[in-house]
Design a protein around this motif. Structure first.
Motif, PDB file in Angstrom:
ATOM      1  N   ILE A  91      32.209  37.289  34.098  1.00 59.76           N
ATOM      2  CA  ILE A  91      33.411  37.608  33.324  1.00 59.76           C
ATOM      3  C   ILE A  91      33.928  39.002  33.685  1.00 59.76           C
ATOM      4  CG2 ILE A  91      34.320  38.016  31.004  1.00 59.76           C
ATOM      5  CD1 ILE A  91      32.205  35.977  30.003  1.00 59.76           C
ATOM      6  N   GLY A 150      35.391  39.059  37.147  1.00 61.44           N
ATOM      7  CA  GLY A 150      36.703  38.414  37.197  1.00 61.44           C
ATOM      8  C   GLY A 150      37.806  39.334  36.718  1.00 61.44           C
ATOM      9  N   ILE A 151      37.538  40.041  35.635  1.00 62.20           N
ATOM     10  CA  ILE A 151      38.524  41.004  35.118  1.00 62.20           C
ATOM     11  C   ILE A 151      38.760  42.121  36.141  1.00 62.20           C
ATOM     12  CG2 ILE A 151      38.963  42.724  33.317  1.00 62.20           C
ATOM     13  CD1 ILE A 151      37.320  40.905  31.416  1.00 62.20           C
ATOM     14  N   LEU A 193      41.127  40.997  38.894  1.00 55.40           N
ATOM     15  CA  LEU A 193      42.522  40.980  38.457  1.00 55.40           C
ATOM     16  C   LEU A 193      43.106  42.387  38.409  1.00 55.40           C
ATOM     17  CD1 LEU A 193      42.403  38.317  35.588  1.00 55.40           C
ATOM     18  CD2 LEU A 193      43.326  38.039  37.894  1.00 55.40           C
ATOM     19  N   SER A 202      43.159  36.319  43.045  1.00 54.60           N
ATOM     20  CA  SER A 202      43.327  35.976  41.633  1.00 54.60           C
ATOM     21  C   SER A 202      42.756  34.613  41.252  1.00 54.60           C
ATOM     22  CB  SER A 202      44.798  36.053  41.235  1.00 54.60           C
ATOM     23  OG  SER A 202      45.264  37.378  41.313  1.00 54.60           O
ATOM     24  N   PRO A 203      42.914  33.560  42.085  1.00 57.75           N
ATOM     25  CA  PRO A 203      42.333  32.259  41.706  1.00 57.75           C
ATOM     26  C   PRO A 203      40.828  32.328  41.453  1.00 57.75           C
ATOM     27  CG  PRO A 203      43.863  31.988  43.526  1.00 57.75           C
ATOM     28  CD  PRO A 203      43.682  33.466  43.341  1.00 57.75           C
ATOM     29  N   ALA A 220      39.237  35.037  40.458  1.00 60.25           N
ATOM     30  CA  ALA A 220      39.035  35.823  39.244  1.00 60.25           C
ATOM     31  C   ALA A 220      39.104  34.918  38.012  1.00 60.25           C
ATOM     32  CB  ALA A 220      40.089  36.923  39.147  1.00 60.25           C
ATOM     33  N   TYR A 221      40.113  34.051  37.962  1.00 62.52           N
ATOM     34  CA  TYR A 221      40.249  33.143  36.820  1.00 62.52           C
ATOM     35  C   TYR A 221      39.059  32.184  36.748  1.00 62.52           C
ATOM     36  CZ  TYR A 221      45.026  34.876  36.443  1.00 62.52           C
ATOM     37  OH  TYR A 221      46.121  35.686  36.288  1.00 62.52           O
ATOM     38  N   TYR A 222      38.606  31.729  37.904  1.00 66.36           N
ATOM     39  CA  TYR A 222      37.437  30.851  37.914  1.00 66.36           C
ATOM     40  C   TYR A 222      36.220  31.575  37.339  1.00 66.36           C
ATOM     41  CZ  TYR A 222      33.212  28.608  39.521  1.00 66.36           C
ATOM     42  OH  TYR A 222      31.958  28.050  39.553  1.00 66.36           O
ATOM     43  N   ARG A 223      35.999  32.826  37.768  1.00 64.48           N
ATOM     44  CA  ARG A 223      34.854  33.589  37.283  1.00 64.48           C
ATOM     45  C   ARG A 223      34.889  33.737  35.771  1.00 64.48           C
ATOM     46  NH1 ARG A 223      32.049  37.447  40.960  1.00 64.48           N
ATOM     47  NH2 ARG A 223      31.455  38.383  38.978  1.00 64.48           N
ATOM     48  N   ILE A 224      36.049  34.063  35.243  1.00 63.85           N
ATOM     49  CA  ILE A 224      36.164  34.283  33.795  1.00 63.85           C
ATOM     50  C   ILE A 224      35.891  32.992  33.036  1.00 63.85           C
ATOM     51  CG2 ILE A 224      37.767  34.868  31.951  1.00 63.85           C
ATOM     52  CD1 ILE A 224      39.119  36.790  33.997  1.00 63.85           C
ATOM     53  N   ILE A 225      36.469  31.882  33.501  1.00 67.33           N
ATOM     54  CA  ILE A 225      36.269  30.592  32.825  1.00 67.33           C
ATOM     55  C   ILE A 225      34.815  30.138  32.933  1.00 67.33           C
ATOM     56  CG2 ILE A 225      36.864  28.133  32.881  1.00 67.33           C
ATOM     57  CD1 ILE A 225      39.681  29.026  33.828  1.00 67.33           C
TER      58      ILE A 225
END
Length: 268
Positions: A118, A121-122, A125, A248-249, A251-256
């Motif tokens: 998480i 990922g932040i 971004l 960015s794609p 990063a969103y995957y990591r956070i989710i």
């Protein structure tokens, strides 16, 4: 069941080794999800990384051949290429050996992985939106001071879930290296880094291997081949995605993925 686990872990390694999502973190989460003994599979998880590394050698063989021929001619570009890889590798080698026991303790913590996914990922971004596109192109053209910086930034990946490729790529971006070169430098730097990690793991587990402990060589061979084939496919796709869409794609995957893993770990 062991064969399915071998194939699954090989796929996980091949997919995640060069993406900024942490291959080690995913293997740790896979062990928690599947409920297998992580110590039993420890050597397997390390050695199959060489399959993914071999994919880089195959995909970039022309680059390595040109560097080898250049070294024979004492070509300055080839010398700087090798120098940059070796200099960037040194911090991880020294700190990794010094903190090996502490790093091993973290490898048994899936929650650490979830949180690191998480946070990482932040961080991706933030860097994507605040750092301007760099103008340094070519691994040999990265200044020595920036190479040293990237080498130390790579050490952040000793925390499982941070991602070695993610740390080195984002570190390079922050230091003014353009996207494609940052990604390729991370790929090439993986070779000495993972060879060193594998040698250390094999040395540490030499007695268990000699007496047939842990996963056998047949299983390791299958995982190695699976990781190699999958990595061949993933690396070219990754370079194309990064060139067109940035990081960015991932990063969103990591956070989710990190949030889902954290919720599951805290509620199971």
């Amino acid at each position: 069941m062991d064969l399915l686990t071998i194939i699954l872990l090989g796929i996980v390694e091949g997919v995640t080794e060069f993406l900024p999502v942490s291959s080690t973190g995913h293997l740790i989460l896979a062990s928690a999800l599947l409920g297998y003994d992580s110590e039993y599979w420890a050597v397997f998880n390390i050695v199959i990384q060489l399959g993914a590394i071999l994919a880089i050698v195959v995909l970039y063989w022309r680059t390595f051949w040109a560097v080898l021929m250049g070294l024979a001619r004492f070509d300055p570009v080839s010398i700087r290429f090798v120098r940059n890889l070796l200099v960037a590798f040194i911090p991880a080698a020294v700190i990794g050996l010094a903190l090996h026991k502490y790093i091993e303790a973290l490898l048994g913590s899936p929650i650490t992985v979830a949180v690191a996914l998480i946070v990482g990922g932040i961080a991706i971004l933030v860097i994507e939106r605040t750092v301007k596109e760099g103008d340094i192109k070519g691994v040999a053209d990265i200044p020595l001071a920036k190479v040293v910086g990237i080498g130390f930034i790579q050490c952040l990946a000793m925390v499982p879930g941070v991602s070695r490729s993610g740390a080195t790529i984002l570190g390079a971006l922050a230091l003014g290296v353009e996207r494609r070169t940052a990604a390729e430098f991370s790929f090439f730097l993986a070779i000495p880094t993972m060879l060193g990690a594998t040698a250390l793991e094999l040395l540490k587990n030499k007695d268990a291997i000699a007496h047939g402990g842990g996963v056998g060589f047949g299983a390791i061979a299958i995982g190695f081949v699976v990781a190699f084939i999958v990595a061949l496919l993933v690396v070219r796709w990754f370079v194309g995605i990064v060139t067109k869409h940035g990081f960015s794609p991932f990063a969103y995957y990591r956070i989710i993925a990190g949030a889902a893993a954290l919720i599951w770990l805290l509620t199971k």
